[in-house]
Write an enzyme that holds these catalytic residues in place. Structure first.
Site, PDB file in Angstrom:
ATOM      1  N   ASN A  10      -1.964   1.521 -13.628  1.00 23.39           N
ATOM      2  CA  ASN A  10      -0.666   1.375 -12.989  1.00 23.39           C
ATOM      3  C   ASN A  10      -0.663   0.090 -12.136  1.00 23.39           C
ATOM      4  O   ASN A  10      -1.346   0.003 -11.118  1.00 23.39           O
ATOM      5  CB  ASN A  10      -0.443   2.625 -12.123  1.00 23.39           C
ATOM      6  CG  ASN A  10       0.826   2.560 -11.314  1.00 23.39           C
ATOM      7  OD1 ASN A  10       1.298   1.492 -10.955  1.00 23.39           O
ATOM      8  ND2 ASN A  10       1.367   3.730 -11.024  1.00 23.39           N
ATOM      9  N   LYS A  13      -0.053   0.297  -8.380  1.00 23.65           N
ATOM     10  CA  LYS A  13      -1.195   0.744  -7.565  1.00 23.65           C
ATOM     11  C   LYS A  13      -2.218  -0.369  -7.414  1.00 23.65           C
ATOM     12  O   LYS A  13      -2.764  -0.578  -6.327  1.00 23.65           O
ATOM     13  CB  LYS A  13      -1.890   1.942  -8.233  1.00 23.65           C
ATOM     14  CG  LYS A  13      -1.208   3.255  -7.962  1.00 23.65           C
ATOM     15  CD  LYS A  13      -2.089   4.416  -8.378  1.00 23.65           C
ATOM     16  CE  LYS A  13      -1.309   5.706  -8.323  1.00 23.65           C
ATOM     17  NZ  LYS A  13      -2.059   6.856  -8.827  1.00 23.65           N
ATOM     18  N   ASP A  69      -5.087  10.395  -6.709  1.00 27.58           N
ATOM     19  CA  ASP A  69      -4.154  11.329  -7.330  1.00 27.58           C
ATOM     20  C   ASP A  69      -3.225  11.804  -6.223  1.00 27.58           C
ATOM     21  O   ASP A  69      -3.670  12.029  -5.091  1.00 27.58           O
ATOM     22  CB  ASP A  69      -4.911  12.500  -7.955  1.00 27.58           C
ATOM     23  CG  ASP A  69      -4.032  13.244  -8.948  1.00 27.58           C
ATOM     24  OD1 ASP A  69      -3.441  12.590  -9.821  1.00 27.58           O
ATOM     25  OD2 ASP A  69      -3.910  14.478  -8.842  1.00 27.58           O
ATOM     26  N   PHE A 147       9.790   5.123  -4.357  1.00 23.67           N
ATOM     27  CA  PHE A 147       9.809   5.478  -5.779  1.00 23.67           C
ATOM     28  C   PHE A 147       9.775   7.000  -5.903  1.00 23.67           C
ATOM     29  O   PHE A 147       9.710   7.716  -4.902  1.00 23.67           O
ATOM     30  CB  PHE A 147       8.591   4.861  -6.498  1.00 23.67           C
ATOM     31  CG  PHE A 147       7.264   5.431  -6.052  1.00 23.67           C
ATOM     32  CD1 PHE A 147       6.673   5.014  -4.874  1.00 23.67           C
ATOM     33  CD2 PHE A 147       6.612   6.407  -6.815  1.00 23.67           C
ATOM     34  CE1 PHE A 147       5.452   5.544  -4.454  1.00 23.67           C
ATOM     35  CE2 PHE A 147       5.390   6.938  -6.402  1.00 23.67           C
ATOM     36  CZ  PHE A 147       4.816   6.508  -5.216  1.00 23.67           C
ATOM     37  N   TYR A 149       9.861  10.759  -5.907  1.00 19.01           N
ATOM     38  CA  TYR A 149      10.613  11.803  -5.205  1.00 19.01           C
ATOM     39  C   TYR A 149      11.058  11.372  -3.803  1.00 19.01           C
ATOM     40  O   TYR A 149      11.582  12.194  -3.043  1.00 19.01           O
ATOM     41  CB  TYR A 149       9.757  13.076  -5.118  1.00 19.01           C
ATOM     42  CG  TYR A 149       9.307  13.586  -6.480  1.00 19.01           C
ATOM     43  CD1 TYR A 149      10.208  14.238  -7.318  1.00 19.01           C
ATOM     44  CD2 TYR A 149       7.998  13.403  -6.925  1.00 19.01           C
ATOM     45  CE1 TYR A 149       9.813  14.682  -8.572  1.00 19.01           C
ATOM     46  CE2 TYR A 149       7.593  13.852  -8.184  1.00 19.01           C
ATOM     47  CZ  TYR A 149       8.502  14.484  -8.991  1.00 19.01           C
ATOM     48  OH  TYR A 149       8.114  14.928 -10.228  1.00 19.01           O
ATOM     49  N   ASP A 150      10.856  10.113  -3.450  1.00 17.95           N
ATOM     50  CA  ASP A 150      11.202   9.662  -2.099  1.00 17.95           C
ATOM     51  C   ASP A 150      12.646   9.975  -1.686  1.00 17.95           C
ATOM     52  O   ASP A 150      12.878  10.355  -0.536  1.00 17.95           O
ATOM     53  CB  ASP A 150      10.940   8.149  -1.952  1.00 17.95           C
ATOM     54  CG  ASP A 150       9.468   7.842  -1.708  1.00 17.95           C
ATOM     55  OD1 ASP A 150       8.759   8.701  -1.150  1.00 17.95           O
ATOM     56  OD2 ASP A 150       9.028   6.744  -2.078  1.00 17.95           O
ATOM     57  N   LYS A 170       7.107   3.790   6.077  1.00 18.63           N
ATOM     58  CA  LYS A 170       6.551   4.852   5.230  1.00 18.63           C
ATOM     59  C   LYS A 170       5.018   4.859   5.325  1.00 18.63           C
ATOM     60  O   LYS A 170       4.401   5.907   5.508  1.00 18.63           O
ATOM     61  CB  LYS A 170       7.017   4.673   3.775  1.00 18.63           C
ATOM     62  CG  LYS A 170       6.535   5.796   2.872  1.00 18.63           C
ATOM     63  CD  LYS A 170       7.009   5.671   1.441  1.00 18.63           C
ATOM     64  CE  LYS A 170       6.212   6.586   0.531  1.00 18.63           C
ATOM     65  NZ  LYS A 170       6.447   6.357  -0.882  1.00 18.63           N
TER      66      LYS A 170
HETATM   67  P1  IMP Z   1      -0.368   9.850  -9.811  1.00 14.68           P
HETATM   68  O1  IMP Z   1      -0.233   8.449 -10.310  1.00 14.68           O
HETATM   69  O2  IMP Z   1      -1.036  10.781 -10.756  1.00 14.68           O
HETATM   70  O3  IMP Z   1      -0.969   9.914  -8.436  1.00 14.68           O
HETATM   71  O4  IMP Z   1       1.122  10.400  -9.747  1.00 14.68           O
HETATM   72  C1  IMP Z   1       1.720  10.708  -8.576  1.00 14.68           C
HETATM   73  C2  IMP Z   1       3.145  11.186  -8.809  1.00 14.68           C
HETATM   74  O5  IMP Z   1       3.507  11.932  -7.645  1.00 14.68           O
HETATM   75  C3  IMP Z   1       4.121  10.033  -8.881  1.00 14.68           C
HETATM   76  O6  IMP Z   1       4.390   9.674 -10.202  1.00 14.68           O
HETATM   77  C4  IMP Z   1       5.335  10.610  -8.177  1.00 14.68           C
HETATM   78  O7  IMP Z   1       6.038  11.432  -9.048  1.00 14.68           O
HETATM   79  C5  IMP Z   1       4.736  11.515  -7.114  1.00 14.68           C
HETATM   80  N1  IMP Z   1       4.470  10.798  -5.862  1.00 14.68           N
HETATM   81  C6  IMP Z   1       3.256  10.557  -5.296  1.00 14.68           C
HETATM   82  N2  IMP Z   1       3.383   9.867  -4.152  1.00 14.68           N
HETATM   83  C7  IMP Z   1       4.693   9.647  -3.996  1.00 14.68           C
HETATM   84  C8  IMP Z   1       5.449   8.946  -2.991  1.00 14.68           C
HETATM   85  O8  IMP Z   1       4.933   8.358  -2.034  1.00 14.68           O
HETATM   86  N3  IMP Z   1       6.768   8.959  -3.165  1.00 14.68           N
HETATM   87  C9  IMP Z   1       7.396   9.554  -4.202  1.00 14.68           C
HETATM   88  N4  IMP Z   1       6.749  10.198  -5.185  1.00 14.68           N
HETATM   89  C10 IMP Z   1       5.398  10.246  -5.075  1.00 14.68           C
END
Ligand code: IMP
Length: 192
Positions: A10, A13, A69, A147, A149-150, A170
């Protein structure tokens, strides 16, 4: 020069970790530099999934590996979307996902929710750093920053959704900000 592999492809990230770690003297690497690895994220918690990702990559490279995660837990929805946050309603955009969550929350008075972030680090040992941001689910989406669910997550310290906060605001309270602070303190303390 100190090298760190971020176990993600990603680009958002990778960019965030570069901004944090490069000023401290690290060279940040990402999965783009190594052969594709299939990772089965079958853990039951954010911490387990972060460790699964970090361990799979540690086998492929000889440097410190970091993986994270994160996700959103909503109490009234049995902690959904939880560890499935990224895959929840797969194929739909977040405007739609947030609309569906608000519909499911329509009659719920318990609006408690939290964002959780686990960062796993593997050097000669393994460690997990966690951060939690407690809040509530809004009745309407608001804000365009951030991004995922913010727009539907209200941060009590500001009484605004996290999509209405600046990145700096944030980060000062967020799950990722807290987990990252713990990670940076560990790297400093152990002179890694
Ligand atoms: P990861 O890349 O597996 O950690 O996916 C995390 C998922 O959780 C993201 O795609 C979002 O749907 C949600 N998420 C995690 N952190 C945030 C945040 O700071 N704001 C909004 N959504 C979040």
């Amino acid at each position: 020069m100190k090298d760190i592999m971020i176990a993600t492809s990603n680009l958002g990230k990778v960019k965030e970790y570069k901004q944090l770690l490069e000023p401290l003297g690290y060279t940040v690497h990402s999965l783009k530099e190594i052969d594709h690895v299939d990772i089965d994220e079958n853990g039951q918690t954010f911490a387990e999934n972060a460790l699964i990702k970090a361990k799979s990559i540690k086998n492929k490279c000889d440097m410190i590996v970091i993986a994270d995660d994160s996700g959103l837990e909503i109490d009234a929805l049995n902690k959904e979307p939880g560890i499935h946050s990224a895959r929840y309603l797969a194929g739909h955009d977040y405007d739609y996902k947030n609309k569906i969550i608000l519909e499911r929350m329509k009659d719920k008075t318990d609006r408690r929710a939290r964002f959780i972030c686990a960062i796993a680090l593997i050097d000669d040992k393994q460690h997990v750093f966690e951060g939690v941001m407690e809040g509530t689910i809004a009745y309407e989406p608001a804000g365009t920053n951030g991004f995922g669910y913010d727009p539907i997550f209200v941060v009590p310290q500001f009484n605004l959704t996290s999509a209405q906060l600046t990145a700096q605001e944030k980060n000062s309270v967020s799950h990722r900000g807290q987990a990252t602070e713990k990670l940076l303190a560990y790297l400093k303390e152990h002179n890694l």
